[in-house]
Design a protein around this motif. Structure first.
Motif, short mmCIF file in Angstrom:
data_model
loop_
_atom_site.label_atom_id
_atom_site.label_comp_id
_atom_site.label_asym_id
_atom_site.label_seq_id
_atom_site.Cartn_x
_atom_site.Cartn_y
_atom_site.Cartn_z
N GLU A 45 47.93 14.37 -40.08
CA GLU A 45 49.31 14.64 -40.53
C GLU A 45 50.22 13.45 -40.23
OE1 GLU A 45 53.08 17.47 -39.17
OE2 GLU A 45 51.04 17.93 -38.46
N TYR A 46 50.14 12.94 -39.01
CA TYR A 46 51.05 11.88 -38.59
C TYR A 46 50.77 10.58 -39.35
CZ TYR A 46 53.85 8.97 -35.47
OH TYR A 46 54.79 8.10 -34.97
N GLY A 47 49.50 10.24 -39.53
CA GLY A 47 49.14 8.99 -40.20
C GLY A 47 49.54 8.97 -41.66
N ARG A 48 49.30 10.08 -42.37
CA ARG A 48 49.66 10.12 -43.78
C ARG A 48 51.17 10.05 -43.95
NH1 ARG A 48 48.69 14.66 -46.00
NH2 ARG A 48 47.76 15.85 -44.30
N GLU A 94 56.21 7.06 -45.38
CA GLU A 94 57.61 6.76 -45.04
C GLU A 94 57.85 5.29 -44.76
OE1 GLU A 94 58.43 9.28 -41.75
OE2 GLU A 94 58.67 11.10 -42.98
N ARG A 95 56.78 4.51 -44.59
CA ARG A 95 56.94 3.10 -44.24
C ARG A 95 57.41 2.29 -45.44
NH1 ARG A 95 57.14 2.32 -38.88
NH2 ARG A 95 56.62 0.19 -38.30
N LYS A 96 58.24 1.28 -45.21
CA LYS A 96 58.66 0.38 -46.28
C LYS A 96 57.54 -0.64 -46.50
CE LYS A 96 62.37 -2.72 -47.76
NZ LYS A 96 63.65 -3.38 -47.38
N ARG A 113 40.62 8.78 -41.24
CA ARG A 113 40.77 10.23 -41.33
C ARG A 113 39.46 11.01 -41.13
NH1 ARG A 113 43.10 13.30 -46.70
NH2 ARG A 113 43.27 15.41 -45.81
N PRO A 114 38.33 10.59 -41.74
CA PRO A 114 37.11 11.39 -41.57
C PRO A 114 36.63 11.48 -40.13
CG PRO A 114 36.90 9.84 -43.41
CD PRO A 114 38.13 9.46 -42.66
N HIS A 115 36.93 10.49 -39.32
CA HIS A 115 36.42 10.44 -37.95
C HIS A 115 37.44 10.92 -36.90
CE1 HIS A 115 33.13 8.05 -39.63
NE2 HIS A 115 34.05 7.34 -40.25
N LEU A 116 38.72 10.64 -37.13
CA LEU A 116 39.74 10.91 -36.11
C LEU A 116 40.84 11.83 -36.58
CD1 LEU A 116 40.20 7.19 -34.88
CD2 LEU A 116 38.70 8.93 -33.89
N ALA A 174 49.00 0.16 -35.48
CA ALA A 174 50.39 0.17 -35.95
C ALA A 174 50.94 1.59 -36.01
CB ALA A 174 50.48 -0.49 -37.32
N ILE A 175 50.12 2.52 -36.48
CA ILE A 175 50.55 3.92 -36.56
C ILE A 175 50.86 4.46 -35.16
CG2 ILE A 175 49.76 6.26 -37.10
CD1 ILE A 175 48.17 5.02 -39.44
N LEU A 176 49.95 4.21 -34.23
CA LEU A 176 50.13 4.74 -32.87
C LEU A 176 51.21 3.99 -32.10
CD1 LEU A 176 46.41 5.50 -31.91
CD2 LEU A 176 48.17 7.05 -32.79
N ASN A 177 51.49 2.75 -32.47
CA ASN A 177 52.63 2.04 -31.86
C ASN A 177 53.93 2.77 -32.15
OD1 ASN A 177 51.82 -0.11 -30.30
ND2 ASN A 177 51.73 -1.56 -32.00
N THR A 178 54.06 3.28 -33.37
CA THR A 178 55.25 4.05 -33.74
C THR A 178 55.31 5.34 -32.93
OG1 THR A 178 55.20 3.13 -35.98
CG2 THR A 178 56.49 5.13 -35.64
N ALA A 179 54.14 5.96 -32.73
CA ALA A 179 54.10 7.20 -31.94
C ALA A 179 54.54 6.96 -30.50
CB ALA A 179 52.69 7.78 -31.97
#
Length: 381
Positions: free
Chosen positions: A73-76, A81-83, A101-104, A143-148
């Motif tokens: 959910e968070y990654g998609r 939302e990213r520019k 997505r298939p693994h994590l 990059a995704i988890l840096n935002t988290a």
């Protein structure tokens, strides 16, 4: 809040009917929370509350339930939302869908640890994923988890902090000589000959060349403007701004490129200012796949003596190496190449050993001129 005995400043501890102790506290968000488990002794419960209080004081506290957000959910949502440039967005969507997505995807953010990342990477590589793709997937996930961590404060640390996972060995790309560039241009159908020469001597990218219009070309000043690029997306071709602000630039062409461009504009380009400079065989937008088939790229490249795997983009390396050989500064190369960072410009500068030899030869001449003077002064003294 004080506990039942009135001794604690933070949180409270109470004894349950079972004989075990329960700890509760009010977080910075004003919500009361209970420890995820009970404790055998009151001292253990109080120690747990002390740790939570310390995290809040240091700013390290995150809501326990926040880490339960699933990566899928968070990654998609992060990608949506990213520019991003349209092509980059599609690449990210594909990487996330196929590699992450298939693994994590079903894991909660808080459950992803460095060991999880190590196992995931090994699974990718063992399953046949090329290392460059594994590196790109890792970089996207980081990059995704840096935002988290930094913006949404869902988790405390980014598990993607493993040394070496963001790099892979890149074999040095082939660089065509000037003679090979001319051979390749001569082997092209007439409407594509200038495309090869301008690509090699300007350093422009494929998408930048495909988006050039007559109004962007100033033959008298020997300059082309690069205000846009053409991107091939999944279901359409789309004009858009260059890759970065640095990509929006003007590039001065050497005479060799102008010699090819002048007749090309007369023979293959409409008179209107918005007419595209380079198009397909029937005047359609220039597409990489169609171009490759039309000119029989693989066979033609081999016929002119270039190595297997030589790409059209490799012509850009010829132009950048030629520019570096003139002694251009890092800033000059960055501007010409349309790069926002110094990294690529420095690569071309370091790779140009011929220019380094010229510099050393110049130093030798200066030393030879100055050395006799120094000896004369020594004798006079």
């Amino acid at each position: 809040m004080a506990n039942m005995k009135g001794r604690r400043r933070f949180g409270n501890v109470r004894k349950r009917a079972s004989g075990r102790f329960q700890a509760r506290y009010i977080g910075p968000d004003g919500i009361e929370r209970t420890a995820p488990h009970t404790f055998e002794t009151e001292k253990q419960a109080e120690k747990w509350l002390t740790i939570i209080e310390s995290e809040i004081i240091k700013g390290d506290w995150t809501a326990p339930e926040a880490g339960e957000v699933q990566l899928d959910e968070y990654g998609r949502k992060w990608i949506a939302e990213r520019k991003l440039q349209p092509r980059t967005r599609e690449n990210y969507e594909d990487l996330f869908r196929l590699r992450i997505r298939p693994h994590l995807g079903k894991l909660a953010l808080g459950a992803i640890k460095p060991q999880t990342i190590r196992s995931w990477r090994k699974t990718l590589l063992d399953g046949g994923t090329p290392e460059p793709q594994a590196v790109k997937a890792y970089s996207l996930l980081r990059a995704i988890l840096n935002t988290a961590v930094k913006e949404d404060e869902i988790i405390r640390q980014n598990p993607c902090r493993i040394k070496g996972f963001d790099r892979y060995h890149t074999p040095e790309r082939s660089v065509a000589t000037v003679a090979q560039v001319y051979k390749l241009a001569e082997a092209m159908p007439p409407r594509f000959s200038a495309l090869v020469l301008v690509a090699a001597f300007s350093g422009l990218r494929w998408g930048e060349l495909a988006a050039l219009r007559r109004c962007d070309v100033d033959l008298d000043a020997a300059v082309v403007r690069v205000p846009r690029k053409l991107a091939a997306l999944r279901d359409r071709m789309e004009f858009g701004p260059p890759k970065s602000e640095a990509g929006n630039r003007s590039v001065t062409l050497p005479a060799a490129a102008l010699v090819a461009l002048r007749p090309h504009l007369k023979e293959h380009v409409g008179d209107e200012p918005q007419a595209l400079v380079f198009t397909g065989e029937k005047g359609a937008l220039l597409r990489g796949g169609n171009f490759g088939r039309a000119v029989k790229w693989t066979e033609t490249v081999k016929a002119v003596g270039l190595p297997d795997g030589f790409h059209f983009h490799d012509l850009r390396h010829t132009g950048n190496n030629l520019a570096a050989s003139t002694g251009a500064s890092t800033r000059d190369l960055m501007h010409r190449m349309g790069h926002a960072s110094m990294r690529a410009a420095l690569i071309y500068q370091h790779a140009n050993s011929e220019r380094d030899r010229e510099i050393a030869a110049g130093m030798d001449k200066r030393i030879a001129r100055e050395r006799p003077k120094a000896r004369k002064r020594k004798k006079a003294g």
